[in-house]
Design a protein around this motif. Structure first.
Motif, PDB file in Angstrom:
ATOM      1  N   VAL A 176       0.834  -1.198   0.000  1.00 36.48           N
ATOM      2  CA  VAL A 176       0.000   0.000   0.000  1.00 36.48           C
ATOM      3  C   VAL A 176       0.875   1.256   0.000  1.00 36.48           C
ATOM      4  CG1 VAL A 176      -1.660   1.335   1.369  1.00 36.48           C
ATOM      5  CG2 VAL A 176      -2.009  -1.114   1.036  1.00 36.48           C
ATOM      6  N   GLN A 177       1.933   1.242   0.794  1.00 35.90           N
ATOM      7  CA  GLN A 177       2.834   2.398   0.843  1.00 35.90           C
ATOM      8  C   GLN A 177       3.517   2.604  -0.504  1.00 35.90           C
ATOM      9  OE1 GLN A 177       3.116   4.482   3.521  1.00 35.90           O
ATOM     10  NE2 GLN A 177       4.271   5.773   2.124  1.00 35.90           N
ATOM     11  N   ARG A 226       4.484  14.534 -11.329  1.00 38.64           N
ATOM     12  CA  ARG A 226       4.821  14.601 -12.758  1.00 38.64           C
ATOM     13  C   ARG A 226       3.712  15.284 -13.553  1.00 38.64           C
ATOM     14  NH1 ARG A 226       7.066   8.492 -13.719  1.00 38.64           N
ATOM     15  NH2 ARG A 226       9.098   8.777 -12.749  1.00 38.64           N
ATOM     16  N   MET A 227       2.475  14.937 -13.248  1.00 32.82           N
ATOM     17  CA  MET A 227       1.348  15.537 -13.953  1.00 32.82           C
ATOM     18  C   MET A 227       1.255  17.039 -13.653  1.00 32.82           C
ATOM     19  SD  MET A 227      -1.502  12.516 -13.631  1.00 32.82           S
ATOM     20  CE  MET A 227      -2.823  13.516 -14.253  1.00 32.82           C
ATOM     21  N   ASP A 228       1.521  17.428 -12.419  1.00 33.40           N
ATOM     22  CA  ASP A 228       1.506  18.849 -12.067  1.00 33.40           C
ATOM     23  C   ASP A 228       2.590  19.606 -12.825  1.00 33.40           C
ATOM     24  OD1 ASP A 228      -0.617  18.487 -10.342  1.00 33.40           O
ATOM     25  OD2 ASP A 228       0.628  18.410  -8.529  1.00 33.40           O
ATOM     26  N   GLY A 241       4.042   5.742  -5.477  1.00 38.61           N
ATOM     27  CA  GLY A 241       3.964   5.808  -6.932  1.00 38.61           C
ATOM     28  C   GLY A 241       2.909   6.793  -7.397  1.00 38.61           C
ATOM     29  N   GLN A 242       1.785   6.804  -6.712  1.00 37.96           N
ATOM     30  CA  GLN A 242       0.723   7.733  -7.068  1.00 37.96           C
ATOM     31  C   GLN A 242       1.146   9.178  -6.790  1.00 37.96           C
ATOM     32  OE1 GLN A 242      -2.962   7.140  -4.908  1.00 37.96           O
ATOM     33  NE2 GLN A 242      -4.141   7.624  -6.750  1.00 37.96           N
ATOM     34  N   ASP A 243       1.835   9.405  -5.685  1.00 39.00           N
ATOM     35  CA  ASP A 243       2.336  10.749  -5.376  1.00 39.00           C
ATOM     36  C   ASP A 243       3.323  11.220  -6.440  1.00 39.00           C
ATOM     37  OD1 ASP A 243       0.787  10.837  -3.086  1.00 39.00           O
ATOM     38  OD2 ASP A 243       2.441  10.341  -1.727  1.00 39.00           O
TER      39      ASP A 243
END
Length: 92
Positions: free
Chosen positions: A20-21, A33-35, A26-28
């Motif tokens: 989960v961590q 990157r998207m920002d 990875g999501q963070d």
């Protein structure tokens, strides 16, 4: 419950927590990157928008000038035809 079973449960919970961590990290990273990408795209669009605004202004001026010239030209042609017909039209 035996100590061995409790140890297995704790190990499995530790593995689940690690997964989960890892997913969260990875999501963070993907969000950062998207920002960054969005900031770059916004900067490029701002530049294109200002250039496009300039082109639109020039096109509006040219459209107004050419429309005015066409109106004057049409009025002159009509007036010329009226005078020509007032003199009797073509002479045979």
């Amino acid at each position: 419950m035996s100590d061995q079973a409790r140890t297995q449960e704790l190990l499995l919970l530790g593995q689940i927590h690690g997964l989960v961590q890892s997913l969260k990290d990875g999501q963070d990273l993907q969000n950062r990157r998207m920002d960054d990408f969005e900031k770059k795209v916004d900067h490029r669009f701002d530049g294109m928008d200002s250039r496009l605004r300039t082109v639109e202004q020039k096109a509006a001026v040219m459209g107004a000038v050419s429309g005015g010239a066409m109106a004057v030209g049409t009025a002159l042609i009509i007036e010329g035809i009226k005078q020509w017909l007032g003199r009797g039209g073509p002479t045979p």
